[in-house]
Design a protein around this motif. Structure first.
Motif, PDB file in Angstrom:
ATOM      1  N   LEU A   1      10.155  17.673  -2.997  1.00  0.00           N
ATOM      2  CA  LEU A   1      10.389  16.495  -3.823  1.00  0.00           C
ATOM      3  C   LEU A   1       9.714  15.291  -3.165  1.00  0.00           C
ATOM      4  O   LEU A   1       9.849  15.081  -1.947  1.00  0.00           O
ATOM      5  CB  LEU A   1      11.888  16.239  -3.986  1.00  0.00           C
ATOM      6  N   LEU A   2       9.004  14.513  -3.970  1.00  0.00           N
ATOM      7  CA  LEU A   2       8.209  13.410  -3.457  1.00  0.00           C
ATOM      8  C   LEU A   2       8.684  12.084  -4.033  1.00  0.00           C
ATOM      9  O   LEU A   2       9.128  12.030  -5.193  1.00  0.00           O
ATOM     10  CB  LEU A   2       6.738  13.598  -3.836  1.00  0.00           C
ATOM     11  N   PRO A   3       8.579  10.999  -3.273  1.00  0.00           N
ATOM     12  CA  PRO A   3       8.847   9.678  -3.850  1.00  0.00           C
ATOM     13  C   PRO A   3       7.684   9.262  -4.743  1.00  0.00           C
ATOM     14  O   PRO A   3       6.553   9.742  -4.580  1.00  0.00           O
ATOM     15  CB  PRO A   3       8.942   8.775  -2.606  1.00  0.00           C
ATOM     16  N   ALA A   4       7.952   8.389  -5.688  1.00  0.00           N
ATOM     17  CA  ALA A   4       6.875   7.894  -6.558  1.00  0.00           C
ATOM     18  C   ALA A   4       5.933   7.007  -5.760  1.00  0.00           C
ATOM     19  O   ALA A   4       6.375   6.174  -4.968  1.00  0.00           O
ATOM     20  CB  ALA A   4       7.476   7.104  -7.718  1.00  0.00           C
ATOM     21  N   PRO A   5       4.624   7.193  -5.925  1.00  0.00           N
ATOM     22  CA  PRO A   5       3.695   6.274  -5.264  1.00  0.00           C
ATOM     23  C   PRO A   5       3.794   4.891  -5.885  1.00  0.00           C
ATOM     24  O   PRO A   5       4.279   4.731  -7.012  1.00  0.00           O
ATOM     25  CB  PRO A   5       2.325   6.907  -5.528  1.00  0.00           C
ATOM     26  N   ARG A   6       3.355   3.902  -5.167  1.00  0.00           N
ATOM     27  CA  ARG A   6       3.333   2.533  -5.678  1.00  0.00           C
ATOM     28  C   ARG A   6       1.913   2.175  -6.090  1.00  0.00           C
ATOM     29  O   ARG A   6       0.943   2.677  -5.522  1.00  0.00           O
ATOM     30  CB  ARG A   6       3.859   1.559  -4.616  1.00  0.00           C
ATOM     31  N   TYR A   7       1.801   1.295  -7.068  1.00  0.00           N
ATOM     32  CA  TYR A   7       0.478   0.929  -7.568  1.00  0.00           C
ATOM     33  C   TYR A   7      -0.380   0.351  -6.450  1.00  0.00           C
ATOM     34  O   TYR A   7      -1.591   0.599  -6.391  1.00  0.00           O
ATOM     35  CB  TYR A   7       0.607  -0.071  -8.726  1.00  0.00           C
ATOM     36  N   GLU A   8       0.238  -0.399  -5.541  1.00  0.00           N
ATOM     37  CA  GLU A   8      -0.518  -0.974  -4.435  1.00  0.00           C
ATOM     38  C   GLU A   8      -1.128   0.125  -3.570  1.00  0.00           C
ATOM     39  O   GLU A   8      -2.244  -0.024  -3.053  1.00  0.00           O
ATOM     40  CB  GLU A   8       0.386  -1.864  -3.582  1.00  0.00           C
ATOM     41  N   GLN A   9      -0.411   1.251  -3.410  1.00  0.00           N
ATOM     42  CA  GLN A   9      -0.961   2.370  -2.656  1.00  0.00           C
ATOM     43  C   GLN A   9      -2.152   2.987  -3.385  1.00  0.00           C
ATOM     44  O   GLN A   9      -3.159   3.340  -2.763  1.00  0.00           O
ATOM     45  CB  GLN A   9       0.110   3.440  -2.433  1.00  0.00           C
ATOM     46  N   VAL A  10      -2.016   3.135  -4.705  1.00  0.00           N
ATOM     47  CA  VAL A  10      -3.125   3.683  -5.487  1.00  0.00           C
ATOM     48  C   VAL A  10      -4.369   2.817  -5.311  1.00  0.00           C
ATOM     49  O   VAL A  10      -5.480   3.322  -5.080  1.00  0.00           O
ATOM     50  CB  VAL A  10      -2.745   3.781  -6.983  1.00  0.00           C
ATOM     51  N   GLN A  11      -4.199   1.503  -5.392  1.00  0.00           N
ATOM     52  CA  GLN A  11      -5.322   0.594  -5.201  1.00  0.00           C
ATOM     53  C   GLN A  11      -5.961   0.774  -3.828  1.00  0.00           C
ATOM     54  O   GLN A  11      -7.191   0.823  -3.706  1.00  0.00           O
ATOM     55  CB  GLN A  11      -4.860  -0.855  -5.365  1.00  0.00           C
ATOM     56  N   ARG A  12      -5.134   0.864  -2.791  1.00  0.00           N
ATOM     57  CA  ARG A  12      -5.673   0.994  -1.433  1.00  0.00           C
ATOM     58  C   ARG A  12      -6.460   2.291  -1.270  1.00  0.00           C
ATOM     59  O   ARG A  12      -7.507   2.317  -0.619  1.00  0.00           O
ATOM     60  CB  ARG A  12      -4.533   0.944  -0.415  1.00  0.00           C
ATOM     61  N   VAL A  13      -5.946   3.371  -1.844  1.00  0.00           N
ATOM     62  CA  VAL A  13      -6.619   4.665  -1.703  1.00  0.00           C
ATOM     63  C   VAL A  13      -7.986   4.642  -2.380  1.00  0.00           C
ATOM     64  O   VAL A  13      -8.994   5.059  -1.800  1.00  0.00           O
ATOM     65  CB  VAL A  13      -5.744   5.799  -2.266  1.00  0.00           C
ATOM     66  N   VAL A  14      -8.058   4.133  -3.622  1.00  0.00           N
ATOM     67  CA  VAL A  14      -9.343   4.153  -4.324  1.00  0.00           C
ATOM     68  C   VAL A  14     -10.321   3.154  -3.710  1.00  0.00           C
ATOM     69  O   VAL A  14     -11.531   3.401  -3.676  1.00  0.00           O
ATOM     70  CB  VAL A  14      -9.159   3.886  -5.833  1.00  0.00           C
ATOM     71  N   GLN A  15      -9.814   2.030  -3.225  1.00  0.00           N
ATOM     72  CA  GLN A  15     -10.698   1.065  -2.584  1.00  0.00           C
ATOM     73  C   GLN A  15     -11.267   1.614  -1.276  1.00  0.00           C
ATOM     74  O   GLN A  15     -12.349   1.207  -0.844  1.00  0.00           O
ATOM     75  CB  GLN A  15      -9.956  -0.244  -2.344  1.00  0.00           C
ATOM     76  N   ALA A  16     -10.535   2.539  -0.659  1.00  0.00           N
ATOM     77  CA  ALA A  16     -11.025   3.188   0.557  1.00  0.00           C
ATOM     78  C   ALA A  16     -11.940   4.370   0.242  1.00  0.00           C
ATOM     79  O   ALA A  16     -12.333   5.109   1.147  1.00  0.00           O
ATOM     80  CB  ALA A  16      -9.846   3.659   1.411  1.00  0.00           C
ATOM     81  N   ASP A  17     -12.260   4.551  -1.050  1.00  0.00           N
ATOM     82  CA  ASP A  17     -13.165   5.609  -1.497  1.00  0.00           C
ATOM     83  C   ASP A  17     -12.583   6.993  -1.233  1.00  0.00           C
ATOM     84  O   ASP A  17     -13.305   7.937  -0.902  1.00  0.00           O
ATOM     85  CB  ASP A  17     -14.539   5.473  -0.828  1.00  0.00           C
ATOM     86  N   ARG A  18     -11.248   7.132  -1.380  1.00  0.00           N
ATOM     87  CA  ARG A  18     -10.587   8.429  -1.283  1.00  0.00           C
ATOM     88  C   ARG A  18     -10.022   8.801  -2.641  1.00  0.00           C
ATOM     89  O   ARG A  18      -9.814   7.940  -3.503  1.00  0.00           O
ATOM     90  CB  ARG A  18      -9.439   8.404  -0.264  1.00  0.00           C
ATOM     91  N   LEU A  19      -9.755  10.086  -2.819  1.00  0.00           N
ATOM     92  CA  LEU A  19      -9.109  10.586  -4.020  1.00  0.00           C
ATOM     93  C   LEU A  19      -7.749  11.171  -3.661  1.00  0.00           C
ATOM     94  O   LEU A  19      -7.562  11.713  -2.571  1.00  0.00           O
ATOM     95  CB  LEU A  19      -9.960  11.670  -4.689  1.00  0.00           C
TER      96      LEU A  19
END
Length: 393
Positions: free
Chosen positions: A332-350
């Motif tokens: 079971l996983l916690p929901a990601p936060r939108y700020e995390q999604v932004q950081r991941v894509v800005q770091a050029d990761r998927l």
């Protein structure tokens, strides 16, 4: 599917452009009706003919002039508002600084090819892909002012979803929107494979029509989408396997009862269970990484047994229902936060496959785009009966 075939889709280069288009709109009385989905069913080569037949019969309204659309919909008490238009996909980014549209998951090439073939046969974008961004404050203010006027369309569909629709066609408003959107970026919330299909079609047949694809841009600062977790079930791996693997890579674990484990599920904490044993995994909370990355990058590779396969579940209840049989463990996983999604894509990761669930998605049929539209010769609308919009009881 073989997860080894997942690839990164190409990046569309800026400026971010959302062009006006002449929308097709399913009659409000038919939106949300499961029978309406047959309009887009196999054989796909017949869809274009069906669309024209529905248009002739008055079941589809074809706008007389190109517009941008502000579409607001409310599902189960969650209201989402987005700007809908034809997204320019004709340019490719050659470096990260040029990117305008940011996918956060990989795609299966074969699935994107199949969708491209389908859209080519239909000559239609049947639904917008869903993009999300923190829009500039001036754009948010401009769209708020547009909403001060009554919506052109307001109805409740057959599924109980409330809709309001504003058409934006004033040249000055459209020019201002274009200027404000141009330097921004947007993250794909839903529709990665349709986005990849847009790019394939544009590559096959560049020019008017396939240089664009239907998209909705939602301002996270105005009406944020609900962002949920997608849980995992590890088939062929036991809770003991998970505990040993976690310790081997330095992830602290803590056994406990069901209520304790579920109460601990939060940012930085995962829960592993077979419905008998419950284990808390403290992977650590970081704004630049998401918990599911710790699962797939650290924990799963360290497992001594399995998993033979991993399944994905949108609810914890569904994941738990599949756990506990023949060394099968729910994570079971916690929901990601939108700020995390932004950081991941800005770091050029998927993200790993099926890592996020953005909800609610725009219902099918409210706005469609005919790829090759007759802009210079709009069809004459058939006589239509006046229909009252369905209201909530």
């Amino acid at each position: 599917m073989d997860t080894g075939t997942v690839v990164t889709p190409p990046y569309v280069a800026g400026p971010l452009e959302l062009a006006p288009f002449r929308a097709l709109r399913v009659d409000p009385s038919r939106v949300g009706d499961p029978a309406s989905a047959r309009l887009f069913a196999r054989p796909f080569r017949s869809v274009a003919g069906r669309v024209r037949q529905w248009e002739t019969q008055g079941h589809l309204l074809h706008e007389s002039r190109p517009c941008l659309y502000l579409h607001e919909y409310t599902v189960n008490g969650v209201t989402v508002r987005g700007l809908v238009g034809a997204l320019d996909v004709s340019r490719r980014a050659t470096d990260p600084e040029q990117r305008a549209v940011l996918p956060h998951e990989g795609i299966y090439p074969a699935q994107a090819d199949n969708l491209a073939d389908r859209m080519h046969q239909m000559d239609l974008n049947p639904a917008p892909i869903l993009l999300v961004q923190e829009s500039p404050a001036p754009l948010r203010l401009l769209l708020r002012r547009q909403r001060e006027a009554p919506p052109e369309v307001s109805f409740v569909d057959r599924a109980g979803c409330a809709h309001r629709l504003w058409t934006l066609h004033d040249p000055l408003v459209l020019e201002t929107i274009a200027e404000l959107l141009a330097p921004t970026t947007a993250v794909i919330a839903d529709g990665h494979h349709r986005y990849a299909a847009y790019l394939r079609l544009q590559q096959r047949q560049p020019g008017p029509g396939f240089d664009q694809g239907l998209a909705m841009i939602v301002d996270h600062g105005d009406t944020p989408l609900f962002l949920g977790a997608i849980h995992r079930v590890l088939h062929g791996s036991s809770v003991d396997d998970v505990a040993v693997a976690a310790r081997s890579v330095g992830i602290p674990t803590r056994p406990g009862h069901q209520s304790e484990a579920l109460a601990a599920l939060s940012p930085g904490v995962l829960v592993a269970t077979d419905n008998d044993r419950w284990l808390r995994l403290d992977v650590g909370e970081r704004v630049d990484r998401v918990e599911i990355e710790a699962l797939h990058d650290r924990l799963v590779p360290a497992l001594a047994h399995g998993p033979t396969r991993i399944t994905h579940h949108h609810s914890a209840a569904d994941a738990l229902a599949h756990a506990g049989h023949a060394d099968t463990t729910a994570i079971l996983l916690p929901a990601p936060r939108y700020e995390q999604v932004q950081r991941v894509v800005q770091a050029d990761r998927l993200f790993p496959e099926k890592a996020t669930s953005f909800q609610p998605k725009p219902p099918l049929g409210v706005l469609l785009r005919r790829v090759h539209d007759e802009d210079d010769d709009p069809p004459s609308p058939p006589p239509r009966r006046v229909q009252r919009s369905r209201q909530r009881s």
